[in-house]
Design an enzyme around this catalytic site. Sequence first.
Site, PDB file in Angstrom:
ATOM      1  N   GLU A  86       0.816  -1.219   0.000  1.00 61.25           N
ATOM      2  CA  GLU A  86       0.000   0.000   0.000  1.00 61.25           C
ATOM      3  C   GLU A  86       0.848   1.267   0.000  1.00 61.25           C
ATOM      4  O   GLU A  86       0.553   2.243  -0.692  1.00 61.25           O
ATOM      5  CB  GLU A  86      -0.929   0.004   1.228  1.00 61.25           C
ATOM      6  CG  GLU A  86      -1.860   1.188   1.330  1.00 61.25           C
ATOM      7  CD  GLU A  86      -2.850   1.275   0.173  1.00 61.25           C
ATOM      8  OE1 GLU A  86      -3.737   0.430   0.100  1.00 61.25           O
ATOM      9  OE2 GLU A  86      -2.721   2.182  -0.670  1.00 61.25           O
ATOM     10  N   LYS A 120       5.147   4.415 -10.181  1.00 60.20           N
ATOM     11  CA  LYS A 120       3.869   4.331  -9.455  1.00 60.20           C
ATOM     12  C   LYS A 120       2.704   4.178 -10.428  1.00 60.20           C
ATOM     13  O   LYS A 120       1.761   3.434 -10.167  1.00 60.20           O
ATOM     14  CB  LYS A 120       3.690   5.566  -8.589  1.00 60.20           C
ATOM     15  CG  LYS A 120       4.702   5.631  -7.436  1.00 60.20           C
ATOM     16  CD  LYS A 120       4.705   7.008  -6.796  1.00 60.20           C
ATOM     17  CE  LYS A 120       5.640   7.086  -5.596  1.00 60.20           C
ATOM     18  NZ  LYS A 120       5.838   8.490  -5.166  1.00 60.20           N
TER      19      LYS A 120
END
Lengths: 406, 406
Positions: free
Chosen positions: A122, A199
């Site tokens: 996460e 990302k």
Amino acid sequence: MVNIALLGYGVVGSGVVELVERYNDRLGRKEINIVSILVRNKSKHRDELYSDLITEDINELLNKGFDILVEVMGGLHPTYEYVESAIKANKNIITANKDLIAELGEPLFLLAKEHGVTLRFEASVAGGIPIIKPLTESLRSGNNIESIKAILNGTTNFILTKMDKEGLEYKEALKIAQELGFAEANPEADVLGYDAARKLAILSSIAYDQKVYWKDIITEGITNIDSKDFKYANSINCKIKLVAQSKRNKDSIYAAVKPVLISNEDKLANVDNEFNSVTVTGDAVGELIFTGKGAGKLPTASAVFGDLIDLIENRTYTVDCFKGNISELDNSISQSCEAMIRISTLESETAINEAKQHFENVKCVDIAEDEVIILAGADSENELENRVKQISNLAFVSGVKTMMVI
Amino acid sequence: MVNIALLGYGVVGSGVVELVERYNDRLGRKEINIVSILVRNKSKHRDELYSDLITEDINELLNKGFDILVEVMGGLHPTYEYVESAIKANKNIITANKDLIAELGEPLFLLAKEHGVTLRFEASVAGGIPIIKPLTESLRSGNNIESIKAILNGTTNFILTKMDKEGLEYKEALKIAQELGFAEANPEADVLGYDAARKLAILSSIAYDQKVYWKDIITEGITNIDSKDFKYANSINCKIKLVAQSKRNKDSIYAAVKPVLISNEDKLANVDNEFNSVTVTGDAVGELIFTGKGAGKLPTASAVFGDLIDLIENRTYTVDCFKGNISELDNSISQSCEAMIRISTLESETAINEAKQHFENVKCVDIAEDEVIILAGADSENELENRVKQISNLAFVSGVKTMMVI
């Protein structure tokens, strides 16, 4: 009692330790017990909490009995090898390392599956914002995710905010960011857009259930942005942001990281400084926007801690999508688009007339001594680039700088 | 194969059926099989998908073998009794019903615990936005949640947006909302703020791990807002929004739903129409903002579907916080605050002078024929209200209307 071991005791690592101290034993859960912390240089951590548990020897750490390895040391090697060893020893893994997931996610997820352990990440994207879990567990199921539009790098967003609000040049703003700890001494991975591309690759791989490799993403950094870009952007009610964007087309995926102009009305326009924001569009849910701090000790540790509690409470789902063939990516948007074009020339009138012949809907933004600045459209990004090239080849034009409006 | 039964086949119910049709069998999961759908009036659903599975008889539905009950019929009774029966028959429950959770959550969660089944309710707050799950599973663990600030009701947000953008009066905007299906024929629960209060109670109960009862929340609707409020709000660069807000104080919780003035700079200011937005502030993660569609067939169904996949993949965590004593709530903010005050008077100058004697930092917003509009501050909300009362008691003042600035 759950035993955990930490790889790394830097900013994020000490944040994790702080949260374990603060919220251990909370809500009647099993107590979290730190058994070992790996660092590069023991002597630097002599006065910290758990200094007696610190080691420089990975084997010493691996030989301690623990259930979960928390990897917050960053980098690819030897991090990969350490995590690999832990998985082979049947440990669950939590990592905050986007480089690792983006570059070596596939073998790690495969290995984790093989050993029946869980790999959670996460904190690797958008710091404290819960985005991997909502995307993986809540959104992917009942939606075809159509697109992602995001600000994913806090360093560049801080620099661009400073340049905008204080009229600074890039190098001045970078210096301030470095002094405040928002940028590293070697800021390349951030300012050249690689961090955001990694990302975006992670988010896109999950969202589209295909393997998107970060090096295939067209990536442009912010090093060429100057204060004039901001001046012209302001005059057309836009902000400049480093936007990571991907889109599922019929048979392909488009993905890009680049500085773009965003209308002040757009919700991304007001995401400033170290904040990140991720807009996910699904066919059922429509547009969802997640905004929050994309970096920092405690925000990132909060994401790690969320993963930790998930594992402790046996919510051990691992996303299964970093596998198979790498998707070929489109490198341009095949729909009508607009850009701000700065044409370096001493013959402004001639340049505008030429532009009007090459582009549709030419609007003049500004005329300076040595350049004209226009807004111009085309039917596709490729088409737009072709026409920009034609303009740049003109004898009285000494350079052209383009920035897309999204 | 997972068998599910539906209570209700209205807007959300048919959205759930649509998503089951669309995404069944996806990602190699077990197939979802609808076995029964309860409706009030069978004849209305004759031409719909699964019309052969429709029944008006709850016992017929309960006697079908199924694993999960999806409650999308709304209301408190007989919904509660139906859900109760299903839990007693060891069925897992998914509900989109905020009235049910806010009013009767406690006995249902207790019963679910007793029977070892899971009760999920992501769709009950903020429609398609994943907020219950991130709050429950990701954020509560590694943070003390300090506050919630949210737009939780799409109907009132649609009406306020219309009033603002088109200069309409409340009743005109309400009529449009009703015509477009954004407001019900009887809009009370929405426009008086009860719906938002129920959702705020649910979020606050989870965030602060205390039982917050919605009827204890100070609740003010939007029915008294007029076009002049928007005119004055605009002149001080503010928007008017129905904001649901709660805060954890040292030994207490403050919670309120009311129309307030928000600076145009605030991220909530640009949340328009049927969009919802929830800002959660945690001590580790800082400010997180979740924005998306708060209502509608597919956005709400997307949230239900997320819960469904969670249960199917055995992520069966139930939050354990709607229990114990109800928290006593503070009904005012005990820190310095500011409000826009409209003082109905024919003696504007005298009124302003009086105001300056009663309040700190008085700024004149506007002077109309029959009223003066000021911005004024005080050390606490109570203090501010006391002084407003004093002003309203003055002989030359015929009325006072206050709206807080947040």
